[in-house]
Scaffold this motif. Structure first.
Motif, PDB file in Angstrom:
ATOM      1  N   LYS A   1     -98.226   5.616   9.712  1.00  0.00           N
ATOM      2  CA  LYS A   1     -97.548   6.901   9.926  1.00  0.00           C
ATOM      3  C   LYS A   1     -97.445   7.353  11.375  1.00  0.00           C
ATOM      4  O   LYS A   1     -96.578   8.151  11.700  1.00  0.00           O
ATOM      5  N   GLU A   2     -98.265   6.850  12.260  1.00  0.00           N
ATOM      6  CA  GLU A   2     -98.198   7.274  13.665  1.00  0.00           C
ATOM      7  C   GLU A   2     -97.154   6.493  14.468  1.00  0.00           C
ATOM      8  O   GLU A   2     -96.979   6.719  15.658  1.00  0.00           O
TER       9      GLU A   2
ATOM     10  N   GLY B   1     -93.631   6.066  13.766  1.00  0.00           N
ATOM     11  CA  GLY B   1     -92.278   6.316  13.279  1.00  0.00           C
ATOM     12  C   GLY B   1     -91.183   5.919  14.252  1.00  0.00           C
ATOM     13  O   GLY B   1     -90.192   5.297  13.872  1.00  0.00           O
TER      14      GLY B   1
ATOM     15  N   TYR C   1     -91.607   1.921   7.031  1.00  0.00           N
ATOM     16  CA  TYR C   1     -92.419   2.953   7.676  1.00  0.00           C
ATOM     17  C   TYR C   1     -93.153   3.698   6.580  1.00  0.00           C
ATOM     18  O   TYR C   1     -92.538   4.275   5.687  1.00  0.00           O
ATOM     19  N   SER C   2     -94.475   3.671   6.631  1.00  0.00           N
ATOM     20  CA  SER C   2     -95.278   4.291   5.585  1.00  0.00           C
ATOM     21  C   SER C   2     -95.949   5.554   6.105  1.00  0.00           C
ATOM     22  O   SER C   2     -96.635   5.529   7.128  1.00  0.00           O
ATOM     23  N   LYS C   3     -95.770   6.628   5.381  1.00  0.00           N
ATOM     24  CA  LYS C   3     -96.460   7.885   5.709  1.00  0.00           C
ATOM     25  C   LYS C   3     -97.741   8.017   4.890  1.00  0.00           C
ATOM     26  O   LYS C   3     -98.369   9.064   4.869  1.00  0.00           O
TER      27      LYS C   3
ATOM     28  N   ASP D   1    -101.402   8.056   3.556  1.00  0.00           N
ATOM     29  CA  ASP D   1    -102.705   8.344   4.150  1.00  0.00           C
ATOM     30  C   ASP D   1    -103.807   7.443   3.601  1.00  0.00           C
ATOM     31  O   ASP D   1    -104.867   7.320   4.186  1.00  0.00           O
TER      32      ASP D   1
END
Length: 149
Positions: free
Chosen positions: A7-8, A10, A25-27, A29
């Motif tokens: 996530k950091e 993008g 792109y994975s957000k 957590d």
């Protein structure tokens, strides 16, 4: 080669798509979910998160730099890949789908009038329907890649 970015990263994900790399792109957590997805889809994890740099059975690239212009060469070295002009701009920067050529008449009502009048080649994303064309940004990307190479 297929990638999954945490996530950091993008902005980097968008650039890797511009370079033609299959980049998710994975957000997410949950590191476990990310690892499962990487295993399921045979993807390399790219991260700045030290907690993810240790899993076994999958390839993880831990980036040291916070700066995009340093991250791209880091990835190139770690994965032994080089930007290739033939594959650049073949993926949607938004949803990662491969772009398809569309005719100029098909793009007419989907792009600004000036763009329609001055461009001959158009690409479309089959998923999000975004339209792309070889504008000045293509040259800007090539210039930036030469600077960081």
């Amino acid at each position: 080669m297929k990638l999954i970015l945490t996530k950091e990263l993008g902005r980097l994900a968008k650039w890797l798509r511009i370079l033609g790399l299959d980049t998710v792109y994975s957000k997410e957590d949950n590191p476990g979910s990310l690892i499962i997805r990487a295993l399921r889809d045979d993807r390399v994890i790219i991260t700045r998160n030290h907690r993810l740099s240790k899993p076994s059975g999958i390839k993880v690239v831990l980036l040291k730099s916070e700066r995009l212009r340093e991250q791209i060469p880091e990835i190139s070295r770690a994965l032994k890949i080089r930007p290739d002009k033939k594959t650049m701009f073949n993926r949607c920067t938004i949803c990662n789908e491969l772009l398809a050529e569309i005719s100029k008449p098909a793009a007419k009502d989907k792009v600004p009038e000036y763009v329609f009048q001055t461009q001959e080649a158009f690409l479309a994303c089959p998923q999000c329907k975004r339209i792309y064309w070889p504008g000045t940004h293509w040259g800007n990307v090539a210039r930036i890649l030469e600077e960081i190479a």
